[in-house]
Design a protein around this motif. Structure first.
Motif, mmCIF file in Angstrom:
data_model
loop_
_atom_site.group_PDB
_atom_site.id
_atom_site.type_symbol
_atom_site.label_atom_id
_atom_site.label_comp_id
_atom_site.label_asym_id
_atom_site.label_seq_id
_atom_site.Cartn_x
_atom_site.Cartn_y
_atom_site.Cartn_z
ATOM 1 N N UNK B 66 35.691 -30.981 6.663
ATOM 2 C CA UNK B 66 34.082 -30.606 6.230
ATOM 3 C C UNK B 66 34.247 -29.391 6.937
ATOM 4 N N UNK B 67 33.593 -28.159 6.386
ATOM 5 C CA UNK B 67 33.635 -27.095 7.029
ATOM 6 C C UNK B 67 32.323 -26.244 6.515
ATOM 7 N N UNK B 68 31.891 -25.290 7.319
ATOM 8 C CA UNK B 68 30.421 -24.665 6.796
ATOM 9 C C UNK B 68 30.790 -23.188 7.401
ATOM 10 N N UNK D 32 31.071 -32.207 15.340
ATOM 11 C CA UNK D 32 31.017 -31.035 15.673
ATOM 12 C C UNK D 32 29.985 -30.751 16.636
ATOM 13 N N UNK D 33 29.029 -31.643 16.830
ATOM 14 C CA UNK D 33 28.007 -31.598 17.917
ATOM 15 C C UNK D 33 28.767 -31.653 19.338
ATOM 16 N N UNK D 36 30.583 -28.414 20.127
ATOM 17 C CA UNK D 36 29.756 -27.483 20.557
ATOM 18 C C UNK D 36 29.007 -27.973 22.014
ATOM 19 N N UNK D 63 26.448 -20.114 15.466
ATOM 20 C CA UNK D 63 27.515 -20.387 14.851
ATOM 21 C C UNK D 63 27.982 -19.479 13.690
ATOM 22 N N UNK D 64 29.141 -18.998 13.473
ATOM 23 C CA UNK D 64 29.567 -18.188 12.324
ATOM 24 C C UNK D 64 30.092 -19.322 11.354
ATOM 25 N N UNK D 65 31.076 -20.226 11.797
ATOM 26 C CA UNK D 65 31.821 -21.078 11.203
ATOM 27 C C UNK D 65 32.133 -22.345 11.935
ATOM 28 N N UNK D 66 32.068 -23.161 11.187
ATOM 29 C CA UNK D 66 32.572 -24.813 11.768
ATOM 30 C C UNK D 66 33.164 -25.435 11.112
ATOM 31 N N UNK D 67 34.627 -26.235 11.402
ATOM 32 C CA UNK D 67 35.140 -26.990 10.487
ATOM 33 C C UNK D 67 35.775 -28.182 11.329
ATOM 34 N N UNK D 68 35.790 -29.318 10.644
ATOM 35 C CA UNK D 68 36.695 -30.366 11.223
ATOM 36 C C UNK D 68 37.434 -31.287 10.302
#
Lengths: 154, 154, 154, 154
Positions: B66-68, D32-33, D36, D63-68
């Motif tokens: 998952x990404x955003x 993701x938390x 962070x 956040x600019x971008x986050x992925x997992x």
């Protein structure tokens, strides 16, 4: 509800950023989660096994009632202390009062205090259903012992 | 990633107060929840049955990735539109791009856009374990259909 | 607490997957969030303006007390109805009872019922601090009106 | 993305019951938390002051971008280790890779790994607006230092 000086269990936690809301304080429902998480940590320390060998829930402790009175807000990075004390032990469950202490309240006073009643359920092998089940005798004995934990220092 | 004008599925939701953080905006992980919730609504609309007759999960759609990317914040009470579009269909899973639109971005631009890949698993009756399972043929056909949903008007 | 047949406000919501826990049911604190979200929707419908023109909170409705009694669980995809009824109106706040209805309880009975007391605070321009503030007269009048909303049909 | 053996920061956390969902595992957004929260703990350890003297946010790290990428599930009570490593330092932000280790994956392999890019913003006293602001020189120096933290033992 005066704050007692002895509890059955005390633990610490730090407020996470994600627990805050746009009012700049911890969203109110999280206090109840903090208490429930402390309760689980406490029951584990008393020997309760929550998980079956396959990692699923062996039984459960469903909520019957929960309440909280809010005195002062908690904020991000606050070091909280959560303290629990048994109120009543029943055949198939028990209840406790809880207090949450943090830097937003005067020393010795809680940010919030509340109450939680939980039932004890277990899987009935005959039916595959969860149903109310008496507390194990050893746990009952521990819950009925007088509270002897002082609040840890800040 | 340009914003397309046709999607496989679009839905709406309103930002709740509890989704905000002390920066006054929606905490970043909730965008991924908004996308996953839209995905489930979409799969239900395609006939996917998530629950067995006893109310437990019949199988599952675990996340693989998952990404955003975050362009602009969402705020309390914002009316959001969430749009999904299939990127790739595999034997035992699929992936989609998503876009989240709201008043914080210029018309036609998304607040955030992302990607999610999910696997399809089902209970193997022989072993009692969940394992990767081919997509049902009818679902595969629907996922491979060209996207034909325009973004709903504000 | 018997379930009344008229309320001050009723709304609907659907249980999201993310609200469930490993016991397969909605995690208990979410019921209080469902009630608080309904409260905000209700106050908006009564003309309360929560946000200043710059999008920040104009004042606030901090929790004084919240409680919930749990009768039956809510599950993913359940269509819930949340109903509120004023209990007491004070100078700088009010309290209400709430009921949450869903398919897990017999018709006419609530899954859960609770109580919430909130204070009304506003920014004091002189000090920049939020402080308790009398309810606007029109809002007080609306809160004191007899409840006249029946529970919507399933 | 191979798992490195040195990181810029490592921390631990235990999975709470409330983080699980009805599939019996941690709901995917919480990873993701967790990353962070580790990031904030790390930045604090580097001297970053998040809060102004009045307790409000001094600036921010949007956040600019986050992925997992998800390899294996995490479960209630799992003792996780979260490890971060700088990927890129820019004038007004930086990015890092993260790994989450837990008992559900083979030794040395992560349950999940991801990426997060954040911007640095500060309040412009002239306009009262938050805007992109260069990283403090000392922080930049620390972010550019080679990673030297081994993963803590289980």
């Amino acid at each position: 509800m005066d704050t007692p000086d002895r509890f059955h269990f005390c633990t610490r936690r730090t407020v996470e950023f994600a627990d805050t809301d746009m009012a700049g304080i911890v969203y109110f429902t999280h206090f109840l989660r903090y208490a429930a998480t402390a309760e689980q940590e406490w029951l584990r320390s008393l020997g309760v096994r929550f998980l079956a060998t396959d990692g699923t829930l062996a039984g459960g402790w469903p909520r019957v009632e929960a309440s909280c009175r809010y005195r002062a807000p908690a904020r991000w990075q606050d070091e909280l202390r959560v303290a629990l004390r048994v109120r009543e032990v029943r055949t198939c469950g028990f209840s406790y009062d809880f207090w949450i202490f943090g830097p937003g309240a005067p020393a010795g006073e809680a940010l919030a205090e509340g109450f939680c009643a939980v039932a004890h359920v277990a899987l009935d092998p005959a039916t595959g259903q969860r149903q109310k089940t008496p507390l194990p005798e050893e746990l009952r004995r521990r819950l009925l012992a007088p509270p002897d934990q002082p609040l840890p220092a800040v």
